[in-house]
Design an enzyme around this catalytic site. Structure first.
Site: not given
Length: 661
Positions: A334-336
């Site tokens: 996941f990107d944040k």
């Protein structure tokens, strides 16, 4: 020699703009004539002129198209279902089985119509999208008047007015008015969404309450809805792994069985002196049974149903291969910012120093923050307003680059800024340092309010986690998917977000190329599939490299959406486990259909060799198998097919409904 099936092309079904109208009267004549031929056979005998005439009527009213296609296929050395059926029916007539030949052709024609109608049900899920956009829109003219005009003629920047109950014609941004909009056709959201100036609106969605005006941001042919339709239509033409396997199998299987049927017709009479007519009849039965139509049609109808079911839930899948491969997903990165979080800072903590009035501190901070355009200052101003703290006049306001702002409220000179600013002012103390360290350990940005003598209050600001992120991660863990956070923020912030959401591992301080290398490392690890979720341009390289890239469709950039394999149209991460569940269900149905199709044929092939199968039984076996796999595939269109299981939902509800960092 190539093998195709006319009514079940292995390339996947296209999505025509409208379903073709069925001409029922020839099929009705064929049915009456075929039944009459059977009755005539019982009354006057099989070889009578009336029975032959009725059989010919049934064959040519119901099967003329089949003969035409079969002749073209044979002329091109192409063994398809029409060729096999034409040979079988012609052979049955030559050996005197007129009623059976008539009934076989009628039942085959009926099966084609039923299968086409069933497959249209899956395609209609996409056709329905095409009718969601109104053809006209009420547009403001240069003289200020309003006029209805074709949506395709509305230019970018034009202002469109939408009345209550009206469908929105184009994508845009709301500029005046407020309303509630049903976005289910685009995002799959079950509840209407409140809209105010600055919020996006999508073509095909429904304005439920108030009237509003919006500025057009995309042409009619480039709207989000148009892109969904285009992508799903393109996805229908891509072959999933199972579909490619079935096509290869059919290319070997059908000619082999055709050769076996020829051997069955010739070898027993020549080698053992058996009856020619009996063994030719068995060979013709074998030809009818042998067609792999049920096997081949099972894959496109299942894939189209899965793609349509996903689109209904706001999940845009760009190919059957991703739909089928999603079941193998074992790791997801996941990107944040903008993915797990909202992508905008919000005040999460506030503490007034001992002896300082809290409400007064909020007012002073709001006064300074309200003059700044920095996102962190905006977060403090918004929070103060929500607490009822009104801003005051500020004089001598000055921005201090890299540190904060300064201004005079009344007679007091105040500073609002970061740790460095307070150190420069010589106002740090052990108490202040302790509070700052606690905030920084949680990955939050600390903002301090100070006057000339001391620090008055400390504010904690952070990007807040979406309410749905924790539940999405719980559901992924239930599905056996390991999760990983890849962020450009510092390691403390990344770990804090990961703890709040429940992600297995966090890695911070990553540049775009480092995210790409991390995904490549995951790909070289185990044998499962690796996914990547992101929303920005900096995520595009990792999205492209992952086995399956997921883009946030509403907030994501065009680059991320175009690069990814799956787009989540409302940015709800719970749609990723829904996608995995749909993929697993699709794969299970594909396997069921293969077993059913081959199993039924295997049983009737044995019956054929033992002399117990008739052409009636053969055509019912072929038609029955085809319809079973078609209707089995259509089960994916049920709306509850990809909902979250109860255990994950229950655990998510026990957790915090809102997670702040």
């Amino acid at each position: 020699m190539s093998v195709t099936c006319e009514r079940c092309s292995g390339d996947g079904p296209p999505a025509p703009p409208a379903a073709e109208k069925t001409n029922w009267w020839p099929l009705g004549v064929s049915a009456v004539a075929a039944v009459s031929a059977e009755v005539g056979d019982w009354i006057v005998g099989e070889g009578s002129a009336i029975v032959i005439a009725l059989a010919l009527i049934a064959i040519f009213t119901g099967g003329l198209a089949t003969y035409k296609k079969g002749w073209i296929a044979l002329r091109n050395r192409n063994l398809n279902m029409n060729a096999l059926m034409s040979i079988a029916v012609t052979g049955a007539m030559l050996i005197g089985h007129w009623p059976e030949a008539a009934m076989v052709m009628f039942l085959f024609a009926l099966a084609e119509v039923i299968e086409a109608k069933s497959l249209d049900r899956a395609r209609n899920a996409i056709r329905e999208l095409m009718g969601m956009t109104p053809e006209t829109a009420t547009v403001r003219q240069p003289d200020g008047t309003w006029r209805a005009m074709p949506a395709k003629e509305v230019t970018l920047g034009g202002v469109v007015r939408v009345s209550p109950g009206e469908r929105i014609a184009m994508d845009g941004v709301l500029v005046e008015g407020r309303s509630t909009v049903n976005q289910a056709p685009i995002t799959g959201e079950s509840m209407p969404i409140d809209k105010q100036p600055g919020d996006p609106v999508f073509a095909g969605t429904i304005n439920e309450t108030g009237s509003f005006e919006f500025r057009v941001t995309k042409a009619a042919g480039d709207s989000t809805l148009a892109r969904i339709i285009h992508a799903v239509e393109a996805a229908q033409g891509s072959r999933a792994p199972t579909q490619r396997f079935v096509d290869r199998f059919a290319r070997i299987y059908t000619p082999a069985v055709f050769a076996v049927a020829l051997a069955v017709a010739v070898l027993p009479p020549l080698a053992m002196g058996a009856e020619w007519l009996e063994w030719i009849y068995r060979a013709l039965v074998l030809l009818v049974i042998a067609c792999p139509c049920a096997l081949v049609i099972s894959t496109p109808v299942t894939i189209v149903s899965g793609l349509a079911a996903a689109a209904r839930h706001g999940i845009l899948i760009k190919g059957g291969v991703y739909l089928e491969e999603g079941r193998k997903l074992t790791q997801l990165a996941f990107d944040k910012t903008g993915t797990l979080t909202h992508g905008r800072p919000a005040q999460t903590d506030f503490a007034a120093m001992p002896g300082v009035d809290a409400h007064e501190s909020r007012r002073l901070a709001a006064s300074l923050a309200g003059r700044s355009d920095h996102p962190v200052s905006h977060a403090i101003a918004v929070a103060a307003q929500s607490e009822g703290a009104t801003a005051m006049e500020v004089a001598d306001f000055t921005a201090l680059p890299g540190r904060g702002v300064r201004g005079r409220v009344g007679e007091r000179l105040l500073h609002l800024g970061n740790h460095r600013l307070v150190e420069d002012l010589g106002l740090c103390s052990s108490t202040v340092e302790e509070k700052l360290e606690a905030l920084e350990r949680m990955g939050k940005t600390a903002v301090l309010l100070a006057d000339a003598r001391a620090v008055l209050a400390i504010f904690g600001v952070a990007d807040t986690v979406k309410d749905t992120s924790r539940q999405a991660v719980l559901e992924l863990h239930d599905l056996g998917v390991r999760t990983l956070l890849l962020s450009g923020d510092n390691q403390h912030t990344a770990e804090a977000i990961a703890r709040q959401v429940g992600i297995d591992e966090a890695r911070g301080n990553l540049l775009p190329e480092e995210k790409l290398r991390t995904v490549e490392t995951l790909l070289s690890g185990n044998g499962g599939k690796v996914g990547m979720v992101g929303d920005g341009v900096n995520d595009a390289p990792a999205l492209a490299r992952a086995d399956i890239g997921f883009a946030m469709g509403a907030a994501g950039t065009d680059t991320a959406i175009e690069t990814a394999d799956v787009a989540l149209m409302d940015d709800d991460l719970r749609k990723i486990p829904a996608f995995v569940r749909l993929s697993r269900r699709t794969a299970a149905i594909l396997k069921q259909n293969i077993v059913l199709a081959l199993g039924i044929k295997a049983v009737f092939l044995v019956l054929t060799f033992t002399g117990h199968a008739t052409m009636w039984m053969a055509v019912f076996a072929d038609m029955g198998a085809s319809l079973i796999v078609v209707f089995n595939g259509l089960r994916l269109l049920r709306r509850n097919g990809i909902d979250a299981p109860a255990p994950a939902l229950a655990r998510a509800e026990r957790g915090p409904s809102t997670v702040e960092v």
